[in-house]
Scaffold this active site. Structure first.
Site, PDB file in Angstrom:
ATOM      1  N   GLN A 100      -4.746  -1.449   1.435  1.00 32.50           N
ATOM      2  CA  GLN A 100      -5.557  -0.291   1.086  1.00 32.50           C
ATOM      3  C   GLN A 100      -5.751   0.593   2.303  1.00 32.50           C
ATOM      4  OE1 GLN A 100      -9.430  -0.721   1.892  1.00 32.50           O
ATOM      5  NE2 GLN A 100      -9.174   1.494   1.910  1.00 32.50           N
ATOM      6  N   CYS A 101      -5.713   1.902   2.076  1.00 33.88           N
ATOM      7  CA  CYS A 101      -5.980   2.878   3.139  1.00 33.88           C
ATOM      8  C   CYS A 101      -6.816   4.003   2.539  1.00 33.88           C
ATOM      9  CB  CYS A 101      -4.675   3.380   3.752  1.00 33.88           C
ATOM     10  SG  CYS A 101      -3.640   4.349   2.641  1.00 33.88           S
ATOM     11  N   ALA A 102      -6.702   5.197   3.080  1.00 33.03           N
ATOM     12  CA  ALA A 102      -7.491   6.323   2.580  1.00 33.03           C
ATOM     13  C   ALA A 102      -6.927   6.886   1.278  1.00 33.03           C
ATOM     14  CB  ALA A 102      -7.575   7.418   3.636  1.00 33.03           C
TER      15      ALA A 102
END
Length: 141
Positions: A100-102
């Site tokens: 997961q990231c932005a």
């Protein structure tokens, strides 16, 4: 009369196939999809993997992003540091792992690295933490 019906079906065949495909997509619901060989999951599918499959969440954002809020229970490993943590992540090889990231770009790269390293239950959170928060799901600081 029978000839007219057959002519109608033959002339509208592409339209009918498209309509059937659309109906299938609507009822199936695109909870997952593959992008560049990496399975993406939307927030709903991610919650299901977390709750039912004990999925591991790896947040690959930078420290300042992580500090503003992250998925509950996520492990913080910035994308640039991922190679240093590969040996430590080996214990999760048989688990479902959600990167997961932005927005989903860096997490797809992280997922690709893990897949290349032999992880087979690897996912990227489609839309990242932005999609997670838009779905009204909790974050912790």
């Amino acid at each position: 009369m029978e000839h007219k019906i057959l002519f109608f079906i033959e002339s509208q065949w592409p339209l009918l196939i498209g309509a059937v495909a659309l109906i299938v997509m609507i009822f199936k619901g695109p909870l997952t999809r593959k992008v560049a060989g990496i399975q993406e999951v939307d927030p709903v599918a991610a919650v299901q993997l977390i709750n039912h499959e004990d999925a591991v969440i790896i947040d690959v954002r930078e420290q300042n992003e992580w500090s503003r809020g992250h998925l509950p229970g996520a492990r913080h490993i910035p994308l640039g540091d991922l190679p240093k943590y590969m040996q430590d992540l080996e214990k999760h090889r048989g688990h479902h792992v959600i990167c997961q990231c932005a927005s989903g770009m860096r997490s797809a790269r992280a997922a690709a690295s893990l897949k290349k390293a032999g992880f087979d239950k690897i996912y990227s959170l489609k839309g990242g933490i932005s999609a997670w928060q838009s779905a009204g799901l909790p974050v912790e600081k």
